[in-house]
Scaffold this active site. Structure first.
Site, PDB file in Angstrom:
ATOM      1  N   GLU A   1      11.987   7.281 -15.377  1.00 10.05           N
ATOM      2  CA  GLU A   1      12.277   8.722 -15.177  1.00 10.05           C
ATOM      3  C   GLU A   1      12.837   8.990 -13.873  1.00 10.05           C
ATOM      4  O   GLU A   1      13.745   9.573 -13.470  1.00 10.05           O
ATOM      5  CB  GLU A   1      11.383   9.651 -15.642  1.00 10.05           C
ATOM      6  CG  GLU A   1      11.096   9.811 -17.036  1.00 10.05           C
ATOM      7  CD  GLU A   1      10.032   8.535 -17.625  1.00 10.05           C
ATOM      8  OE1 GLU A   1       9.710   7.935 -16.604  1.00 10.05           O
ATOM      9  OE2 GLU A   1      10.078   8.435 -18.847  1.00 10.05           O
TER      10      GLU A   1
ATOM     11  N   GLU B   1      12.659  -4.099  -4.042  1.00 13.09           N
ATOM     12  CA  GLU B   1      11.680  -4.213  -4.897  1.00 13.09           C
ATOM     13  C   GLU B   1      12.204  -3.817  -6.437  1.00 13.09           C
ATOM     14  O   GLU B   1      12.290  -4.769  -7.382  1.00 13.09           O
ATOM     15  CB  GLU B   1      10.456  -3.278  -4.863  1.00 13.09           C
ATOM     16  CG  GLU B   1       9.592  -3.368  -6.036  1.00 13.09           C
ATOM     17  CD  GLU B   1       8.466  -2.427  -5.901  1.00 13.09           C
ATOM     18  OE1 GLU B   1       8.251  -1.580  -4.991  1.00 13.09           O
ATOM     19  OE2 GLU B   1       7.154  -2.684  -6.763  1.00 13.09           O
TER      20      GLU B   1
ATOM     21  N   GLY C   1       0.727  -1.134   0.041  1.00 12.28           N
ATOM     22  CA  GLY C   1       0.244  -0.068   0.020  1.00 12.28           C
ATOM     23  C   GLY C   1       0.816   1.296   0.022  1.00 12.28           C
ATOM     24  O   GLY C   1       1.008   2.012   1.103  1.00 12.28           O
TER      25      GLY C   1
HETATM   26  C1  FAD Z   1       1.854  -3.341 -12.995  1.00 14.65           C
HETATM   27  C2  FAD Z   1       2.106  -2.431 -11.840  1.00 14.65           C
HETATM   28  C3  FAD Z   1       2.017  -2.645 -10.495  1.00 14.65           C
HETATM   29  C4  FAD Z   1       1.913  -1.841  -9.604  1.00 14.65           C
HETATM   30  N1  FAD Z   1       1.870  -2.131  -8.204  1.00 14.65           N
HETATM   31  C5  FAD Z   1       1.747  -1.237  -7.284  1.00 14.65           C
HETATM   32  C6  FAD Z   1       1.381  -2.027  -5.822  1.00 14.65           C
HETATM   33  O1  FAD Z   1       1.389  -3.127  -5.692  1.00 14.65           O
HETATM   34  N2  FAD Z   1       1.528  -1.175  -4.873  1.00 14.65           N
HETATM   35  C7  FAD Z   1       1.740   0.327  -5.133  1.00 14.65           C
HETATM   36  O2  FAD Z   1       1.568   0.902  -3.970  1.00 14.65           O
HETATM   37  N3  FAD Z   1       1.621   1.027  -6.316  1.00 14.65           N
HETATM   38  C8  FAD Z   1       1.790  -0.037  -7.467  1.00 14.65           C
HETATM   39  N4  FAD Z   1       2.047   0.586  -8.572  1.00 14.65           N
HETATM   40  C9  FAD Z   1       1.859   1.880  -8.906  1.00 14.65           C
HETATM   41  C10 FAD Z   1       3.493   2.429  -9.192  1.00 14.65           C
HETATM   42  O3  FAD Z   1       4.260   2.366  -8.103  1.00 14.65           O
HETATM   43  C11 FAD Z   1       3.141   4.014  -9.893  1.00 14.65           C
HETATM   44  O4  FAD Z   1       2.369   3.944 -11.017  1.00 14.65           O
HETATM   45  C12 FAD Z   1       4.531   4.332 -10.185  1.00 14.65           C
HETATM   46  O5  FAD Z   1       5.216   4.891  -9.107  1.00 14.65           O
HETATM   47  C13 FAD Z   1       4.173   5.829 -11.087  1.00 14.65           C
HETATM   48  O6  FAD Z   1       3.370   6.510 -10.315  1.00 14.65           O
HETATM   49  P1  FAD Z   1       1.985   7.250 -11.045  1.00 14.65           P
HETATM   50  O7  FAD Z   1       1.418   5.987 -11.844  1.00 14.65           O
HETATM   51  O8  FAD Z   1       1.229   7.932 -10.094  1.00 14.65           O
HETATM   52  O9  FAD Z   1       2.486   8.342 -12.139  1.00 14.65           O
HETATM   53  P2  FAD Z   1       2.995   9.746 -12.268  1.00 14.65           P
HETATM   54  O10 FAD Z   1       3.664   9.791 -10.734  1.00 14.65           O
HETATM   55  O11 FAD Z   1       1.851  10.628 -12.166  1.00 14.65           O
HETATM   56  O12 FAD Z   1       3.940   9.831 -13.289  1.00 14.65           O
HETATM   57  C14 FAD Z   1       3.467  10.291 -14.603  1.00 14.65           C
HETATM   58  C15 FAD Z   1       4.649  10.370 -15.567  1.00 14.65           C
HETATM   59  O13 FAD Z   1       5.350  11.509 -15.262  1.00 14.65           O
HETATM   60  C16 FAD Z   1       6.704  11.315 -14.817  1.00 14.65           C
HETATM   61  N5  FAD Z   1       7.213  11.778 -13.864  1.00 14.65           N
HETATM   62  C17 FAD Z   1       6.781  12.143 -12.483  1.00 14.65           C
HETATM   63  N6  FAD Z   1       7.625  12.672 -11.736  1.00 14.65           N
HETATM   64  C18 FAD Z   1       8.663  13.131 -12.525  1.00 14.65           C
HETATM   65  C19 FAD Z   1       9.789  13.723 -12.203  1.00 14.65           C
HETATM   66  N7  FAD Z   1      10.168  13.962 -11.025  1.00 14.65           N
HETATM   67  N8  FAD Z   1      10.910  13.740 -13.176  1.00 14.65           N
HETATM   68  C20 FAD Z   1      10.587  13.034 -14.318  1.00 14.65           C
HETATM   69  N9  FAD Z   1       9.512  12.493 -14.745  1.00 14.65           N
HETATM   70  C21 FAD Z   1       8.576  12.484 -13.834  1.00 14.65           C
HETATM   71  C22 FAD Z   1       6.618   9.709 -14.850  1.00 14.65           C
HETATM   72  O14 FAD Z   1       7.951   8.947 -15.061  1.00 14.65           O
HETATM   73  C23 FAD Z   1       5.643   9.293 -15.540  1.00 14.65           C
HETATM   74  O15 FAD Z   1       6.150   9.044 -16.938  1.00 14.65           O
HETATM   75  C24 FAD Z   1       2.266  -0.465  -9.747  1.00 14.65           C
HETATM   76  C25 FAD Z   1       2.049   0.017 -11.167  1.00 14.65           C
HETATM   77  C26 FAD Z   1       2.114  -0.734 -12.242  1.00 14.65           C
HETATM   78  C27 FAD Z   1       2.305  -0.428 -13.536  1.00 14.65           C
END
Ligand code: FAD
Length: 395
Positions: free
Chosen positions: A380, A247, A130
């Site tokens: 990124e 991880e 989480g």
């Molecule tokens: C298959 C899968 C399994 C997952 N399982 C889990 C889980 O079990 N538990 C859990 O808690 N989460 C889980 N996640 C979530 C995952 O950790 C997040 O999707 C990830 O950290 C990105 O966050 P976001 O989706 O909010 O994208 P955002 O943070 O909104 O990012 C959107 C885009 O902006 C870019 N970006 C954002 N900030 C920056 C920066 N500072 N510099 C450059 N680029 C940037 C990112 O690289 C991305 O391309 C999972 C995701 C996937 C795809």
């Protein structure tokens, strides 16, 4: 015991205990799950899990008192080589052994280790993570799920998203905000709770690959004892970050160093054919496969060396971001290549798993590989960490 004697012992044990049906590439519907709701399509999967757990081999380097085999780093390397020699499937996978277990070994108190680690080693309990919230993904420290003190407990309210396997998980490790007035990172704590606790609800999210392995998870006045905080109150960011390194190392290792799956060369020979000299008929494809193989080999050797060099034999620090970045991009390239060579024959929808790895499941595996460079922190974000923590570049 010398390493040679250890190898002999392990080899004998594996020969005797690894069922024949487990010495093949793993069909994804035989993925070795666990937990209270575990089902085993192939009964040998369960036999293998129980035998390995009994011997401490599901978590070979953990201390014996917590369900491990207490192997040294070198013994663990030998163990891995012997597993690969007979193409044995891993007996146990998941966030328990690769993420929360190592974090508890490092930060848990005695009671927490004694309660959780043996259950993780035996796959009795299945864990979910989480961390992410609708407005806290890459910027994880912005998380808002709150935990408010109430006597000996915390009352948790809020929402997580993308919680992989939450609908099947027994317990969650969770980042919560315990001090809204402290600075962003200092107000966070790391807490564990049972998913059957009243107030926890889970809603699966439908994915492009068909299944729904992840969920939205909601907390509505969830009461959790204070004793479930790992490490100190307000120090959850330290634990949470370290767990991410475990991880990332684990995600970075996908597709390499483990079981034998059909190699790109084998697939190319099957799908594109060979010339008179027995080489893959298409020269540009041949060059692309060769380049991929060389990169793979270099990457695997670097990863192996780095893990062997790290004192604990566990995940290295910020370098884990390099593994995550490169390993996931490499895995994506692999499936692009596989699609190229299979053409329209790749359009199967072979099994009902979202984590497919065989050529029967190429489309699904190709789709799944796209998520590798997002989960566990995007590419990124890994580049930012490498710039700052490894290369020491300014913000
Ligand atoms: C298959 C899968 C399994 C997952 N399982 C889990 C889980 O079990 N538990 C859990 O808690 N989460 C889980 N996640 C979530 C995952 O950790 C997040 O999707 C990830 O950290 C990105 O966050 P976001 O989706 O909010 O994208 P955002 O943070 O909104 O990012 C959107 C885009 O902006 C870019 N970006 C954002 N900030 C920056 C920066 N500072 N510099 C450059 N680029 C940037 C990112 O690289 C991305 O391309 C999972 C995701 C996937 C795809």
């Amino acid at each position: 015991m010398s390493l040679d004697a250890f190898r002999e012992e392990v080899r004998g044990w594996l020969e005797e205990n690894c069922p024949q049906s487990i010495r093949t590439a793993m069909p994804q519907n035989e993925y070795p799950g666990g937990g209270r709701n575990a089902t085993f399509k192939n009964p040998d999967t369960k036999v293998w899990l129980d035998r390995m757990a009994e011997r401490g081999f599901t978590v070979p380097m953990w201390p014996k008192e917590y369900g491990g085999a207490g192997l040294t780093t070198q013994e663990n390397v030998v163990f891995g080589e012997e597993m690969r020699r007979i193409n044995a499937r891993p007996a146990h996978l998941g966030m328990g052994i690769s993420m929360i277990g190592p974090a508890l070994l490092e930060f848990g108190n005695e009671a927490q280790k004694a309660e959780h680690l043996p259950k993780i080693a035996r796959a009795d309990i299945w864990w979910c993570q989480g961390y992410s919230e609708p407005n806290a993904g890459s910027d994880l420290a912005s998380l808002r799920t709150s935990a408010v003190e109430d006597g000996d407990d915390f009352i948790i309210n809020g929402q997580k998203i993308w919680t992989s396997g939450a609908d099947n998980a027994d317990w969650m490790f969770c980042l919560v905000r315990t001090d809204p007035n402290a600075s962003k990172h200092d107000g966070i704590s790391f807490i564990l709770f049972d998913m059957t606790t009243p107030g926890v609800s889970v809603k699966p999210i439908k994915l492009i690959s068909g299944l729904s392995p992840f969920c939205e998870t909601f907390f509505d006045n969830v009461r959790v004892p204070k004793s479930h905080i790992v490490h100190e109150l307000g120090k959850g960011w330290t634990v949470g970050k370290r767990l991410l390194q475990y991880e990332r190392t684990s995600i970075g290792g996908i597709g390499g160093g483990g079981q034998k799956v059909a190699s790109l060369e084998e697939l190319a020979r099957d799908y594109v054919g060979t010339d008179d000299a027995g080489k893959i008929a298409d020269t540009s494809l041949r060059a692309a496969i060769l380049e991929h193989r060389m990169n793979d080999r270099s990457f695997q050797l670097t990863m192996k060396r780095s893990i062997e060099e790290s004192q604990s034999g566990q995940a290295p620090g910020a370098v884990s971001s390099m593994f995550k970045l490169y390993g996931t991009e490499q895995n994506k390239r692999r499936y692009e290549l596989q699609l190229d060579m299979m053409g329209s024959q790749a359009l199967g929808w072979g099994s009902d798993s979202a984590f497919a790895a065989t050529e029967l499941d190429t489309t699904r595996a190709w789709l799944r590989s796209k998520a590798n460079s997002i989960e566990g922190g995007t590419s990124e974000v890994q580049l930012n960490i490498l710039a700052k923590r490894v290369l020491g570049l300014p913000d």
